[in-house]
Each structure stands twice: as C-alpha cells, then as structure tokens.
Design a protein around this motif. Structure first.
Motif, short mmCIF file in Angstrom:
data_model
loop_
_atom_site.label_atom_id
_atom_site.label_comp_id
_atom_site.label_asym_id
_atom_site.label_seq_id
_atom_site.Cartn_x
_atom_site.Cartn_y
_atom_site.Cartn_z
N VAL A 9 4.59 -29.36 -3.02
CA VAL A 9 4.97 -27.97 -2.71
C VAL A 9 3.73 -27.16 -2.36
O VAL A 9 2.69 -27.27 -3.02
CB VAL A 9 5.66 -27.31 -3.93
N ASP A 10 3.83 -26.36 -1.32
CA ASP A 10 2.79 -25.38 -1.03
C ASP A 10 3.46 -24.05 -0.68
O ASP A 10 4.44 -24.04 0.08
CB ASP A 10 1.90 -25.84 0.13
N LEU A 11 2.96 -22.99 -1.28
CA LEU A 11 3.53 -21.66 -1.05
C LEU A 11 2.51 -20.78 -0.37
O LEU A 11 1.31 -20.88 -0.65
CB LEU A 11 3.90 -21.01 -2.39
N GLU A 12 2.98 -19.90 0.48
CA GLU A 12 2.16 -18.77 0.93
C GLU A 12 2.74 -17.53 0.27
O GLU A 12 3.94 -17.48 -0.04
CB GLU A 12 2.17 -18.64 2.45
N ALA A 13 1.88 -16.53 0.07
CA ALA A 13 2.32 -15.36 -0.70
C ALA A 13 1.65 -14.10 -0.17
O ALA A 13 0.63 -14.17 0.54
CB ALA A 13 1.96 -15.56 -2.17
N THR A 14 2.22 -12.97 -0.53
CA THR A 14 1.61 -11.69 -0.19
C THR A 14 0.21 -11.64 -0.79
O THR A 14 -0.02 -12.14 -1.89
CB THR A 14 2.44 -10.50 -0.74
N GLN A 25 0.98 -9.30 -8.58
CA GLN A 25 1.89 -8.64 -7.63
C GLN A 25 2.26 -9.56 -6.47
O GLN A 25 3.08 -9.19 -5.63
CB GLN A 25 1.21 -7.39 -7.02
N MET A 26 1.64 -10.73 -6.43
CA MET A 26 1.91 -11.64 -5.30
C MET A 26 3.35 -12.14 -5.35
O MET A 26 3.89 -12.37 -6.42
CB MET A 26 0.96 -12.84 -5.34
N GLU A 27 3.93 -12.30 -4.17
CA GLU A 27 5.27 -12.88 -4.07
C GLU A 27 5.27 -13.91 -2.95
O GLU A 27 4.61 -13.71 -1.92
CB GLU A 27 6.30 -11.82 -3.67
N HIS A 160 -4.09 -24.13 8.75
CA HIS A 160 -4.37 -23.92 7.33
C HIS A 160 -3.71 -22.62 6.87
O HIS A 160 -3.58 -21.68 7.64
CB HIS A 160 -5.90 -23.85 7.12
N HIS A 161 -3.29 -22.58 5.62
CA HIS A 161 -2.57 -21.43 5.03
C HIS A 161 -1.19 -21.23 5.64
O HIS A 161 -0.68 -20.12 5.65
CB HIS A 161 -3.40 -20.14 5.12
N ARG A 162 -0.62 -22.31 6.16
CA ARG A 162 0.81 -22.34 6.45
C ARG A 162 1.39 -23.42 5.56
O ARG A 162 0.85 -24.53 5.45
CB ARG A 162 1.08 -22.63 7.93
N ASP A 165 2.30 -27.13 6.78
CA ASP A 165 1.09 -27.83 7.22
C ASP A 165 0.18 -28.12 6.02
O ASP A 165 -0.39 -29.22 5.91
CB ASP A 165 0.33 -26.99 8.25
N ASP A 166 0.04 -27.15 5.12
CA ASP A 166 -0.78 -27.40 3.92
C ASP A 166 -0.19 -28.55 3.10
O ASP A 166 -0.91 -29.45 2.66
CB ASP A 166 -0.88 -26.14 3.05
N ALA A 167 1.14 -28.54 2.91
CA ALA A 167 1.77 -29.60 2.12
C ALA A 167 1.52 -30.97 2.78
O ALA A 167 1.22 -31.96 2.09
CB ALA A 167 3.27 -29.34 1.99
P1 AMP Z 1 -3.01 -21.49 0.35
O1 AMP Z 1 -1.93 -22.45 -0.09
O2 AMP Z 1 -4.39 -21.95 0.16
O3 AMP Z 1 -2.72 -21.13 1.78
O4 AMP Z 1 -2.89 -20.18 -0.50
C1 AMP Z 1 -1.68 -19.66 -0.96
C2 AMP Z 1 -1.75 -18.16 -1.01
O5 AMP Z 1 -2.88 -17.76 -1.79
C3 AMP Z 1 -1.94 -17.48 0.34
O6 AMP Z 1 -0.74 -17.29 1.03
C4 AMP Z 1 -2.53 -16.16 -0.11
O7 AMP Z 1 -1.56 -15.33 -0.65
C5 AMP Z 1 -3.45 -16.59 -1.25
N1 AMP Z 1 -4.79 -16.87 -0.75
C6 AMP Z 1 -5.29 -18.06 -0.34
N2 AMP Z 1 -6.56 -17.95 0.06
C7 AMP Z 1 -6.88 -16.64 -0.09
C8 AMP Z 1 -8.05 -15.87 0.15
N3 AMP Z 1 -9.17 -16.42 0.64
N4 AMP Z 1 -8.01 -14.54 -0.13
C9 AMP Z 1 -6.90 -13.97 -0.63
N5 AMP Z 1 -5.76 -14.65 -0.88
C10 AMP Z 1 -5.75 -15.96 -0.62
#
Ligand code: AMP
Ligand code: MG
Length: 211
Positions: A9-14, A25-27, A160-162, A165-167
C-alpha cells in the motif's frame, strides 16, 4: 487456509510546506495498492483511486507540486469512507493479506483516516515495514524509497509521490531484496510499530532498548 497474499500500500495525502505542515491534519488523497501472490501463481492485481479530503478540501500548491495530484482529481473523487469501501471491495478479505508499506507512515495514516470517518481499521497487526526489512539487505540504514531504488540498482519507474507508481517501485525493491523469493519476505516476523521498535544502543547507555 489459503496462504496469505502480500498487500503493498502507498498513500498520498494532503500536505503543506515546512512550517505550515501538521502531520495530524493530513488526509489521504490517493490510494495505490498491489495484491501479490508470493508464489507467483496468480498475477499481481492493482488498485488506484483518488480520495476527496474533508478537513482541507483545497490542496495546497505545495501538495500539488509534490504529488502532481490536481484539485480536479480530488474534487471528482469520493470521500474516504466510500473510497475505502471500494478499496476493500477490490481487496476481498483483509485477513487474507499482510499489509506492507515503505515505513510506518501509510499504516498510521490509514488508522487516522478510518478514525476520522468512523470506519473500523480492518488489517491485522502483522504488518511488514519494507523500509526496515529491505534497506539492510542493501547495506543501508532505513531511508527513502528513491534512495533504496538507487542502492538496489533500479531506476525509478513512473512518477514519484504517486500512490500506484510508488507501490510498484516498492514491490520492485522488495523483489530485488529477496531475489524474487517473496515467500521469504512473507516469512518475516511482523514489524513492530515505531514506539515498540528497539532503539540502537548508544555507547555507555548500558542497554540496547530504549524506554
Ligand atoms: P510518499 O509516499 O513518499 O509519496 O509520501 C506520502 C505523503 O507524505 C505525500 O503525499 C505527502 O503528503 C507527504 N510527503 C512526502 N514527502 C514529503 C515532503 N518532502 N514534504 C512534505 N510532505 C511530504
Ligand atoms: Mg507515495
């Protein structure tokens, strides 16, 4: 009972720029996941969806720049409760999988999102922290996914950070670390959450475990 599958699992968040960022506060705004048969008998299945955040529905410019996720992507998405239901519908029985992610962030984020939406967190406590499991195999301290890819001699595929793709990249690292033997990864003991993880001993501290 059927052997367990690996759920990466990989999540992106606020998120917000340094100084304005508050972890609590992240979602979740995107869920990416792979369901992998460690014996290789069944092809890997993939899941991706965007999620509409409720606390801060407007993405920060920082977040869009980091993740490439656009305001219209989350505006058109379901809120977490419905998105998570779709994810669980795709997954099937959560007790038939081992939850795996890069670090402990994704598990903690899901627990928080489930709490906020009033839905039970469905995964067993037998998580695999792939950062802690894989990095030592490449002779490195636990670090970022991009660093581990480089160390493993792999190029970063996709964006990266999608989440999806990260998963996928995380699975490639795990496959490289275990030389394709994901059954050996599945034999690893559950990774303790950070608060229960032994701390490295400091010279003179007298014992190897923190409080
Ligand atoms: P990732 O799976 O590494 O893409 O990170 C998951 C989530 O963590 C991202 O969607 C952001 O909310 C947060 N995050 C990751 N890297 C950063 C960063 N360099 N600065 C701030 N938030 C980050
Ligand atoms: Mg990610």
């Amino acid at each position: 009972m059927e052997p367990k599958k690996l759920l990466v699992v990989d999540l992106e968040a606020t998120c917000w720029e340094r100084g304005a960022h508050v972890q609590e506060q992240m979602e979740t705004i995107e869920i990416g996941a792979l369901l992998v048969d460690p014996s290789g008998g069944v092809p890997t299945r993939e899941f991706q969806c965007f999620v509409r955040p409720s606390r801060f529905p407007s993405l920060s410019a920082f977040c869009t720049q980091l993740t490439s996720i656009r305001q219209e992507d989350v505006d058109a998405a379901e809120p977490f409760g419905a998105a998570f239901e779709a994810f669980l519908g795709w997954l099937g029985e959560p007790r038939g999988v081992r939850f795996a992610s890069w670090g402990d962030y994704d598990r903690r984020q899901l627990v928080r999102d489930c709490e906020l939406s009033g839905v039970p967190y469905p995964f067993l406590d037998d998580t695999l922290n792939l950062k802690h499991i894989c990095c030592p195999k490449f002779g490195m301290k636990p670090g970022g996914m991009a660093q581990a890819l480089a160390r493993a001699g792999l190029a970063l595929d996709g964006t990266h950070h999608r989440a999806l793709d990260d998963a996928r990249n995380i699975l490639r690292i795990a496959e490289r670390a275990f030389e394709g033997r994901l059954d050996l990864l599945m034999a690893c003991p559950p990774s303790p959450p950070p608060e229960l993880r032994p701390r490295p001993s400091r010279p003179g501290s007298g014992h190897a475990f923190g409080p």
